[in-house]
Each structure stands twice: as C-alpha cells, then as structure tokens.
Scaffold this active site. Structure first.
Site, short mmCIF file in Angstrom:
data_model
loop_
_atom_site.label_atom_id
_atom_site.label_comp_id
_atom_site.label_asym_id
_atom_site.label_seq_id
_atom_site.Cartn_x
_atom_site.Cartn_y
_atom_site.Cartn_z
N ASP A 196 30.07 46.33 39.87
CA ASP A 196 31.48 46.02 39.67
C ASP A 196 31.87 46.62 38.32
O ASP A 196 31.57 46.06 37.28
CB ASP A 196 31.69 44.50 39.70
N PHE B 268 32.32 37.69 37.31
CA PHE B 268 33.68 37.59 37.81
C PHE B 268 33.94 38.78 38.71
O PHE B 268 33.78 39.92 38.29
CB PHE B 268 34.70 37.57 36.67
N LYS C 277 41.49 48.40 37.55
CA LYS C 277 42.08 48.37 36.19
C LYS C 277 42.40 49.75 35.59
O LYS C 277 43.48 50.27 35.81
CB LYS C 277 41.17 47.55 35.27
C1 LIG Z 1 39.65 42.11 36.82
C2 LIG Z 1 38.35 42.09 37.49
C3 LIG Z 1 38.24 41.86 38.88
C4 LIG Z 1 39.43 41.53 39.73
O1 LIG Z 1 40.40 42.53 39.73
P1 LIG Z 1 41.89 42.18 40.27
O2 LIG Z 1 42.61 43.50 40.17
O3 LIG Z 1 42.44 41.14 39.37
O4 LIG Z 1 41.76 41.70 41.66
C5 LIG Z 1 36.99 41.90 39.44
N1 LIG Z 1 35.89 42.18 38.71
C6 LIG Z 1 35.96 42.41 37.39
C7 LIG Z 1 34.72 42.73 36.62
C8 LIG Z 1 37.18 42.37 36.73
O5 LIG Z 1 37.24 42.57 35.42
#
Ligand SMILES: *Cc1c(COP(=O)(O)O)cnc(C)c1O
Length: 399
Positions: A215, A130, A244
């Site tokens: 990521d 994701f 985050k």
């Molecule tokens: C939450 C998340 C995203 C996306 O972040 P947003 O602030 O919602 O755009 C991308 N990669 C990972 C691993 C995430 O947990």
C-alpha cells in the site's frame, strides 16, 4: 445543532482557504499558512502548479468522460510510464486509495480462485495499518475504532504485530492469498518497516505462493525521494495500491500489478465508472512529467535529509514537547511528548499546517517542491509552536 448541512464525520479546523500558491495556503482575509500536510500527502506539487493547471484546463476544454466502454489513450500512456518506472506490467485506474486497495485485494483473491484454490482468500495485515474506510479496507486495517458499529468485520483478514516475523509465519497458511502492508505506516505514525523484514516477507511469500501487496497510497509518487518507497529496499511486490500524490489533488488512484497477478481480473470481473477518466489521466501524466524530471527525486532526498536534521535539532532543544523525529524523504514524523493534536493546533496558530497521526506523532509532509528557504521557515514556526507549548506547560505547573 451546527449550522452546516454537511455530515459531521470530520473534526474540521475553523480555517477556510481561498486559494493556494506553491507551498502556501491563503485565507480570504489574506492570512498565509505554510502547508506541511499537503492535504494529507496529496498535493505533491503544491497548490496551483502551472503545469498541472494547464494540463487540467486543456483537457477540460476537450473531453471529460467517455467511460471504460472505449479506448483511453491518455490512460495507456500513464499506465506505461508507471510500468516503465516500477516493477509493474499492468495498471488499473480507480478513484481513491481505498478503491486501489480493494482492487489489489480482489485481484489477489481471484488469482488463487483461478488456480482452483477456492478457499484461499485470507489477507494478512499488520497492526497500526491503514488501508482505507470501505467495509473491506477497515477489516484490512483492523483498527477497532474504525470497525465499531459497522456490522460484522468482513471475513478473511488476519492481523499480526508489525515487525513480528514469528507471528507472521504462524498466521500464514494454505488459506493465505496475500500479505499487505505499507512500507512506511502513515496514519499509524510514520513507522518504517525495516528492509530486513520486507525481505523476509518476500521470501515467505515466494516459498508459499502468496502474493505481496504494498500500500503506497501515502508513501508513493516521490514522497520518500524514490518514486515508490519500496524501491529503497529493492523488495518488489506483486500488487501495489497508489493514490494521493499521483493526482496532485485530482481524485484518482491505481492498482499496479505484475502481468501474472493482473490476469486474474479478466473481462467483467471488476470495474469502475469513473476510473481512468480523461481529466484524471491528464493530471496524472502532468504529475509524472514533473516528478520524473531529471534531478527531481534527488532534490527531494536532499531536502528531506536537511529537513530531518533540522527537526532533530528542534527535538533536542525541546525535550518536554518533542521526543523523536522519524521518516524518510519528505514523509517525516515528530513523535510528541505533549498530545500531538495540541502541537498541531499550536503550529496552526503560528501559520503552519501539519497532520496528526497515530502513536502521538505529527506528520510533516510538505509539497515535494518546498524549497530550502521554506523548510527553514517551517522549522522556525515549528520552534515557535514548541515554545508556545512549553509556556503552556509552565503555566500548567504554576497553577
Ligand atoms: C489515505 C490512505 C488510504 C485511503 O485512501 P482514500 O483515498 O482515503 O480512500 C489507504 N492507505 C493508505 C496508506 C493511506 O494513506
């Protein structure tokens, strides 16, 4: 028709919170919920942390926004601190996780373009990944449910099964600009990528001039008991997306990079109006003040181990409800036997908030400041929820 003027794109619970205190969220009518979701791994320091509140209030009284047309001393300070604590030599600030990934993807493509490799724009990603919800990041994540109905999938994203080195080697070619992955898949269900596999990917990248993108939007900023999860493995990326936790609840993200990779985004190639805004920088610095304090991350590691052990006991005691505990630090997952969404709802009924994920997993990601006493309360409530699920199963069988 529902009464709200908001889009209906979220499946919301019926809870509405009035305020937060540490690891607790409180409704208007005074019901208290133990927050084991941290607003999806965002509230790293819990709610209303005095140091963050003070930093934001002070900044709000002084200056909100000036744009990237001017110097940003607080941003320089935060960038330097992130670099001092990681592989990175340069930082670009943005406003969200998806934007941080977009920046990493654009940087990797432009890096090869600048070297004269104009067709080298493919990014290899992993099943279960994701990376966000923009047009490019849904293509990177590759999940059909997020791609459906939004026009042609953005080109240049190739996906392979997680952990399959042979498939990865086959997917890689002269067109490959970068390999992108989460060191622990979050939305995918707290699936850890083994260190051996990370090492093999780094080697493959080095041998073929490919950039490695991590990521760490969910895993970063202390969540696993290291500042960044990949630091457990010693394998370093060329580019890394964070978001985050770094804002502790203030919307912000960043792309961290080696100087070599960052050089690809020369003046005029990329930008954002709000990215690195003084409010965000003030809070980001305040988050690091706490997370980088001596002993803080060690404490997260200790509490993570203790929480995981207790959850293992819970799993053993309730085999009809729970199958397994996974994860590292305070990024834990309970693989369920019952539907994960139903277990999350049962936990909510007894005053605990958790977050469902893929692979039928419930994510347990409390604020990093959660105490041992609060961990004990969390385990009690998760047990209550398991008992409630068992009672439901018995009822179901009797019918
Ligand atoms: C939450 C998340 C995203 C996306 O972040 P947003 O602030 O919602 O755009 C991308 N990669 C990972 C691993 C995430 O947990």
């Amino acid at each position: 028709m529902s009464a709200t003027a908001l889009f209906g794109n979220y499946a919301r619970s019926n809870l509405s919170f009035d305020h937060g205190e540490g690891v607790w969220l409180v409704t208007k009518d005074g019901r208290r919920f133990l927050d084991c979701g941290s607003g999806i791994a965002v509230n790293a320091l819990g709610h209303s942390h005095p140091h963050l509140v003070k930093a934001l209030q002070e900044q709000a009284g002084r200056l909100w926004h000036v744009s990237n047309l001017h110097q940003m001393p607080e941003g320089e300070r935060l960038a330097q601190r992130l670099c001092d604590a990681s592989f990175a030599e340069k930082v670009l600030f943005v406003n969200s996780g998806a934007e941080a990934m977009e920046a990493a993807i654009k940087c990797a493509r432009r890096y090869h373009y600048d070297k004269g490799d104009k067709d080298r724009y493919h990014i290899v990603t992993f099943e279960g990944a994701f990376h966000g919800r923009t047009i490019a990041t849904i293509a990177a994540g590759g999940q059909a449910k997020y791609l459906e109905g939004f026009g042609p999938k953005a080109p240049g994203f190739d996906q392979v099964p997680a952990g399959d080195l042979d498939a990865l080697k086959k997917a890689v070619g002269p067109q490959t600009a970068a390999i992108a992955l989460e060191p622990i898949q979050g939305e995918g269900g707290i699936r850890e990528i083994p260190t051996d596999f990370l090492r093999a990917i780094r080697k493959l990248c080095d041998e073929n001039g490919i950039l490695l993108i991590f990521d760490e939007i969910q895993t970063g900023v202390g969540r696993t008991g290291k500042l960044f999860a990949h630091q457990w493995s010693g394998v370093e990326p060329d580019l890394m997306a964070i978001a985050k936790g770094i804002g502790g609840g203030f919307p912000m993200g960043a792309c961290l990079a080696t100087a070599d990779a960052a050089a690809a985004l020369a003046p005029g190639t990329h930008g954002t109006t709000f990215g690195g805004n003084p409010l965000a920088m003030a809070v980001g610095n305040a988050v690091l003040d706490v997370v980088l304090e001596e002993g803080f991350l060690e404490d997260v590691r200790k509490k993570g181990l203790s929480f995981k052990q207790k959850l293992a006991g819970l799993v053993d005691g309730h085999p009809k409800v729970l199958a397994e505990v996974r994860g590292n630090g305070l990024m834990l997952g309970l693989k369920c036997v019952v539907p994960a969404g139903e277990y999350v709802a049962a936990a909510r009924e007894v005053g605990l908030l958790a977050v469902p994920a893929g692979d039928n997993v419930v994510r347990i990601m409390p604020p990093l400041i959660m105490s041992e006493e609060e961990i004990a309360i969390a385990v009690e409530r998760l047990e209550e929820a398991a008992l409630a699920m068992e009672a439901k199963l018995v009822e179901g069988a009797a019918e």
